[in-house]
Design a protein around this motif. Structure first.
Motif, mmCIF file in Angstrom:
data_model
loop_
_atom_site.group_PDB
_atom_site.id
_atom_site.type_symbol
_atom_site.label_atom_id
_atom_site.label_comp_id
_atom_site.label_asym_id
_atom_site.label_seq_id
_atom_site.Cartn_x
_atom_site.Cartn_y
_atom_site.Cartn_z
ATOM 1 N N SER A 1 -20.983 39.499 11.805
ATOM 2 C CA SER A 1 -21.314 38.625 10.666
ATOM 3 C C SER A 1 -21.542 37.185 11.095
ATOM 4 O O SER A 1 -22.189 36.413 10.373
ATOM 5 C CB SER A 1 -20.194 38.687 9.627
ATOM 6 O OG SER A 1 -18.982 38.170 10.149
ATOM 7 N N GLU B 1 -29.084 35.472 11.305
ATOM 8 C CA GLU B 1 -30.152 36.428 11.008
ATOM 9 C C GLU B 1 -31.362 36.164 11.897
ATOM 10 O O GLU B 1 -31.698 35.031 12.206
ATOM 11 C CB GLU B 1 -30.553 36.325 9.536
ATOM 12 C CG GLU B 1 -29.454 36.727 8.567
ATOM 13 C CD GLU B 1 -29.943 36.677 7.133
ATOM 14 O OE1 GLU B 1 -31.152 36.423 6.929
ATOM 15 O OE2 GLU B 1 -29.123 36.900 6.226
ATOM 16 N N THR C 1 -31.081 39.119 17.709
ATOM 17 C CA THR C 1 -30.623 40.452 18.090
ATOM 18 C C THR C 1 -29.639 40.347 19.246
ATOM 19 O O THR C 1 -29.963 39.788 20.303
ATOM 20 C CB THR C 1 -31.814 41.341 18.516
ATOM 21 O OG1 THR C 1 -32.766 41.394 17.437
ATOM 22 C CG2 THR C 1 -31.341 42.741 18.835
#
Length: 312
Positions: free
Chosen positions: A50, A54, A57
């Protein structure tokens, strides 16, 4: 010196004589390792995932290695203290059975007897903790290994120092206990509470600001953070190579107590090590002094026999 060696050897033999006691003490860290990996691994895994922004990767092996390092370092930080309370039971047993009084009747100094108990408990606890360390390294190798040889050597040093700390702490407390029931009660309390105090079960960064400031005065805070730094150093180094954002890596370090401050001043790894070493020396010295000057059951300290005047 020979007397202390003989007493230490005797205390070690007395502990290993009770096979059930030894195997139960040995199984506790291994059971905790299984419980940690079963119930806490997913919690830490979700927490670390978390924190990743975003669009970025992350290699799953790095995250797994981070979780494994967090778990086994927390486990060892707890076991180095809690196991010491179990292995130090011989000292209390000798009081309960009257063996200590028999030993002091002979020309054995209280300080020598105290050190023999400490060295025996230290030896037994090191055997158990290094077994737990070996099992933990196997788990880390399966999850994601990023530690260097130097990291492993530093972790071994950490376990040795923390075991000295835990043995000294348990020796001081056990010096005032007289029955097996008392030591069992104290061991239960320590096992239940110490993991929270040292930040093993829950990072101290998750506590309130006031409690964090209080725990900054506890040497257990620095011992746990020290072993976490050595266990997770390679993972953070690999994260930097993989291009992890610096603020993300710093945030993770802060969340797992790898970095914290003492009233606004960042605490370095060297300072943590110094705190642990000074604490160990202070506790061992305090334990020997307590045992040397502690009053006997009769209320009088043991005194040297007076020399009889010679008859001419």
């Amino acid at each position: 010196m020979q007397t202390m060696f003989s007493l230490t050897k005797r205390n070690i033999k007395m502990f290993f004589k009770d096979k059930a006691m030894f195997f139960s003490s040995l199984l506790v860290p291994l059971i905790l390792l299984v419980l940690y990996t079963t119930f806490l691994a997913n919690v830490y895994l979700d927490s670390f995932k978390s924190s990743i922004p975003e669009g970025f990767t992350a290699d799953g092996k790095i995250i797994n290695g981070l979780v494994a390092s967090q778990l086994f370092s927390s486990l060892l930080a707890v076991c180095c203290v809690t196991v010491a309370f179990c292995s130090n039971i011989i000292m209390v047993q000798d009081k309960y059975l009257g063996v200590r009084k028999d030993l002091l009747v002979s020309p054995v100094k209280k300080s020598v007897l105290a050190l023999s108990y400490y060295l025996a408990s230290l030896t037994v606890t090191l055997i158990i903790n290094f077994t737990a360390l070996a099992a933990s390294l196997v788990y880390v190798a399966a999850a994601g290994w990023y530690m260097s040889f130097g990291d492993v050597m530093l972790i071994i040093l950490d376990v040795f120092l923390f075991t000295m700390f835990g043995t000294a702490l348990s020796s001081i407390i056990n010096a005032f206990l007289k029955t097996q029931g008392q030591i069992s009660a104290v061991s239960t309390i320590v096992s239940a509470c110490y993991g929270f105090i040292c930040g093993a079960y829950m990072p101290i960064s998750q506590f309130g600001g006031g409690l964090q400031k209080v725990l900054c005065f506890f040497p257990s805070t620095y011992s746990t953070s020290l072993i976490k730094n050595h266990a997770m150093r390679g993972v953070f180094e690999q994260m930097a190579k993989e291009g992890f954002p610096v603020e993300v890596a710093d945030g993770i370090k802060k969340s797992v107590d790898c970095s914290f401050d003492f009233f606004g001043t960042d605490v370095s790894v060297t300072a943590m090590l110094l705190v642990v070493v000074v604490t160990v020396l202070a506790l061992v010295g305090a334990y020997v002094l307590i045992c040397a000057f502690k009053r006997d059951a009769s209320g009088k300290t043991k005194s040297k026999p007076k020399r009889q005047p010679s008859v001419k």
